[in-house]
Motif scaffolding. Sequence first.
Motif, PDB file in Angstrom:
ATOM      1  N   SER A 144       0.838  -1.187   0.000  1.00 10.38           N
ATOM      2  CA  SER A 144       0.000   0.000   0.000  1.00 10.38           C
ATOM      3  C   SER A 144       0.876   1.242   0.000  1.00 10.38           C
ATOM      4  O   SER A 144       1.861   1.321  -0.733  1.00 10.38           O
ATOM      5  CB  SER A 144      -0.944  -0.030   1.213  1.00 10.38           C
ATOM      6  OG  SER A 144      -1.857   1.031   1.171  1.00 10.38           O
ATOM      7  N   SER A 145       0.563   2.216   0.812  1.00  9.88           N
ATOM      8  CA  SER A 145       1.293   3.487   0.868  1.00  9.88           C
ATOM      9  C   SER A 145       0.841   4.242   2.106  1.00  9.88           C
ATOM     10  O   SER A 145      -0.287   4.034   2.579  1.00  9.88           O
ATOM     11  CB  SER A 145       0.977   4.318  -0.385  1.00  9.88           C
ATOM     12  OG  SER A 145       1.345   5.684  -0.209  1.00  9.88           O
ATOM     13  N   ILE A 146       1.684   5.117   2.609  1.00 11.28           N
ATOM     14  CA  ILE A 146       1.234   5.956   3.712  1.00 11.28           C
ATOM     15  C   ILE A 146       0.028   6.798   3.295  1.00 11.28           C
ATOM     16  O   ILE A 146      -0.726   7.281   4.142  1.00 11.28           O
ATOM     17  CB  ILE A 146       2.351   6.870   4.254  1.00 11.28           C
ATOM     18  CG1 ILE A 146       2.846   7.846   3.190  1.00 11.28           C
ATOM     19  CG2 ILE A 146       3.485   6.052   4.836  1.00 11.28           C
ATOM     20  CD1 ILE A 146       3.790   8.915   3.725  1.00 11.28           C
ATOM     21  N   HIS A 147      -0.184   6.905   1.987  1.00 11.61           N
ATOM     22  CA  HIS A 147      -1.325   7.683   1.505  1.00 11.61           C
ATOM     23  C   HIS A 147      -2.630   6.897   1.550  1.00 11.61           C
ATOM     24  O   HIS A 147      -3.644   7.365   1.038  1.00 11.61           O
ATOM     25  CB  HIS A 147      -1.034   8.211   0.107  1.00 11.61           C
ATOM     26  CG  HIS A 147       0.100   9.184   0.088  1.00 11.61           C
ATOM     27  ND1 HIS A 147       0.059  10.389   0.758  1.00 11.61           N
ATOM     28  CD2 HIS A 147       1.339   9.102  -0.462  1.00 11.61           C
ATOM     29  CE1 HIS A 147       1.210  11.020   0.601  1.00 11.61           C
ATOM     30  NE2 HIS A 147       2.000  10.264  -0.127  1.00 11.61           N
ATOM     31  N   ASP A 148      -2.602   5.733   2.203  1.00 14.40           N
ATOM     32  CA  ASP A 148      -3.884   5.081   2.502  1.00 14.40           C
ATOM     33  C   ASP A 148      -4.561   5.764   3.694  1.00 14.40           C
ATOM     34  O   ASP A 148      -5.743   5.568   3.940  1.00 14.40           O
ATOM     35  CB  ASP A 148      -3.738   3.578   2.729  1.00 14.40           C
ATOM     36  CG  ASP A 148      -2.854   3.198   3.902  1.00 14.40           C
ATOM     37  OD1 ASP A 148      -2.440   4.073   4.694  1.00 14.40           O
ATOM     38  OD2 ASP A 148      -2.554   1.991   4.044  1.00 14.40           O
ATOM     39  N   VAL A 149      -3.794   6.610   4.409  1.00 13.78           N
ATOM     40  CA  VAL A 149      -4.374   7.420   5.494  1.00 13.78           C
ATOM     41  C   VAL A 149      -3.985   8.895   5.410  1.00 13.78           C
ATOM     42  O   VAL A 149      -4.617   9.735   6.035  1.00 13.78           O
ATOM     43  CB  VAL A 149      -3.998   6.875   6.893  1.00 13.78           C
ATOM     44  CG1 VAL A 149      -4.635   5.519   7.130  1.00 13.78           C
ATOM     45  CG2 VAL A 149      -2.490   6.810   7.083  1.00 13.78           C
ATOM     46  N   VAL A 150      -2.938   9.205   4.660  1.00 14.51           N
ATOM     47  CA  VAL A 150      -2.457  10.585   4.547  1.00 14.51           C
ATOM     48  C   VAL A 150      -2.897  11.161   3.206  1.00 14.51           C
ATOM     49  O   VAL A 150      -2.452  10.700   2.152  1.00 14.51           O
ATOM     50  CB  VAL A 150      -0.920  10.649   4.656  1.00 14.51           C
ATOM     51  CG1 VAL A 150      -0.442  12.088   4.486  1.00 14.51           C
ATOM     52  CG2 VAL A 150      -0.451  10.089   5.989  1.00 14.51           C
ATOM     53  N   ALA A 161      -7.632   4.850  -3.823  1.00 16.37           N
ATOM     54  CA  ALA A 161      -7.387   3.445  -4.134  1.00 16.37           C
ATOM     55  C   ALA A 161      -6.599   2.759  -3.020  1.00 16.37           C
ATOM     56  O   ALA A 161      -6.905   1.618  -2.634  1.00 16.37           O
ATOM     57  CB  ALA A 161      -6.637   3.327  -5.462  1.00 16.37           C
ATOM     58  N   LYS A 162      -5.589   3.448  -2.491  1.00 18.78           N
ATOM     59  CA  LYS A 162      -4.789   2.850  -1.420  1.00 18.78           C
ATOM     60  C   LYS A 162      -5.586   2.736  -0.122  1.00 18.78           C
ATOM     61  O   LYS A 162      -5.405   1.780   0.640  1.00 18.78           O
ATOM     62  CB  LYS A 162      -3.515   3.671  -1.195  1.00 18.78           C
ATOM     63  CG  LYS A 162      -2.523   3.575  -2.345  1.00 18.78           C
ATOM     64  CD  LYS A 162      -2.051   2.147  -2.587  1.00 18.78           C
ATOM     65  CE  LYS A 162      -0.934   2.079  -3.615  1.00 18.78           C
ATOM     66  NZ  LYS A 162      -0.476   0.692  -3.863  1.00 18.78           N
ATOM     67  N   ALA A 163      -6.472   3.696   0.137  1.00 14.30           N
ATOM     68  CA  ALA A 163      -7.355   3.576   1.300  1.00 14.30           C
ATOM     69  C   ALA A 163      -8.260   2.360   1.140  1.00 14.30           C
ATOM     70  O   ALA A 163      -8.517   1.623   2.096  1.00 14.30           O
ATOM     71  CB  ALA A 163      -8.186   4.845   1.462  1.00 14.30           C
ATOM     72  N   GLY A 164      -8.737   2.141  -0.076  1.00 12.10           N
ATOM     73  CA  GLY A 164      -9.536   0.955  -0.352  1.00 12.10           C
ATOM     74  C   GLY A 164      -8.739  -0.326  -0.168  1.00 12.10           C
ATOM     75  O   GLY A 164      -9.253  -1.332   0.340  1.00 12.10           O
ATOM     76  N   MET A 167      -8.553  -1.351   3.529  1.00  9.37           N
ATOM     77  CA  MET A 167      -9.741  -2.037   4.019  1.00  9.37           C
ATOM     78  C   MET A 167      -9.923  -3.391   3.335  1.00  9.37           C
ATOM     79  O   MET A 167     -10.373  -4.360   3.958  1.00  9.37           O
ATOM     80  CB  MET A 167     -10.977  -1.155   3.812  1.00  9.37           C
ATOM     81  CG  MET A 167     -12.267  -1.757   4.381  1.00  9.37           C
ATOM     82  SD  MET A 167     -12.132  -2.241   6.136  1.00  9.37           S
ATOM     83  CE  MET A 167     -11.990  -0.632   6.914  1.00  9.37           C
ATOM     84  N   PHE A 168      -9.566  -3.470   2.060  1.00 10.57           N
ATOM     85  CA  PHE A 168      -9.592  -4.753   1.351  1.00 10.57           C
ATOM     86  C   PHE A 168      -8.742  -5.785   2.093  1.00 10.57           C
ATOM     87  O   PHE A 168      -9.154  -6.936   2.279  1.00 10.57           O
ATOM     88  CB  PHE A 168      -9.055  -4.558  -0.070  1.00 10.57           C
ATOM     89  CG  PHE A 168      -8.794  -5.827  -0.827  1.00 10.57           C
ATOM     90  CD1 PHE A 168      -9.830  -6.535  -1.415  1.00 10.57           C
ATOM     91  CD2 PHE A 168      -7.500  -6.320  -0.942  1.00 10.57           C
ATOM     92  CE1 PHE A 168      -9.583  -7.707  -2.119  1.00 10.57           C
ATOM     93  CE2 PHE A 168      -7.239  -7.484  -1.641  1.00 10.57           C
ATOM     94  CZ  PHE A 168      -8.291  -8.191  -2.233  1.00 10.57           C
TER      95      PHE A 168
END
Length: 262
Positions: A144-150, A161-164, A167-168
């Motif tokens: 993923s990436s820190i950009h799943d929350v940032v 997409a990374k936030a998804g 959760m995926f």
Amino acid sequence: MREIDLKGKKALVTGGSQGIGSEICRELARCGADVLINYYSNKEKAEILAEEIKKEHKVKAVVAGANVADSAQVKDMFLLLDKELGGIDILVNNAGTETVEHVLDLEEDAWDKVMNINLKGPWLCSREAGRRMQGKGGVIINISSIHDVVPRKGLIHYCSAKAGLKMFSKCLSLELAEDNVRVVSIAPGAIETEMNREEINKFGRHKFEEWIPQGRVGVVQDVAPSVAFFASDLASYATGTDVYLDGSYMNHTIQYDPRPQK
């Protein structure tokens, strides 16, 4: 200290021909795993990497071209995996893409491409891998990436997409736990690769060094060993876990330092 032992394991790494993906392939092979290297457009790099791995680590290494967002191509890739490696124990969903665009100028095709590769691709590959892991177990690692929350300007489609994907990973860990399949999300921060090195230097490497508490931009070798660890039995109780590898970058939004000066 116990060493990471992946001898006899079969791994597939999507987007494995370059950048973080290529180092993950090397690290898994270093630990004894046979590796299928997925590529999308750069067959030559994938083949060079496969030859390097076979020579240095004496394991099997094969390449497979496939767009991970295309279900037919994904199925063909897994059929090749079955034939060449005889199964799968480790899936690393590493393939990803991004563009930088103002949200009001973002075209539908660009949105769909980023969503499909970063989120649909891991679902398609995890579905094929999960079917093969039923009854015997395995590990799925999503990069993923820190950009799943940032959040970040210009990357609304990528961040979404990374936030998804975050959760995926959690949902997948719940559904596949009964099959002894573990799922881990590994989220790097600023990692230098051959693709972004020029951009980092142009923007100003010193800026990153000031912003990142560890004082440096990460390298691919900061990510790959963690992938190998979580793919191994040393991490047998880790599933549904999010791992951030960023030198504490994402924790440093408040840079004012009120401490008394020494």
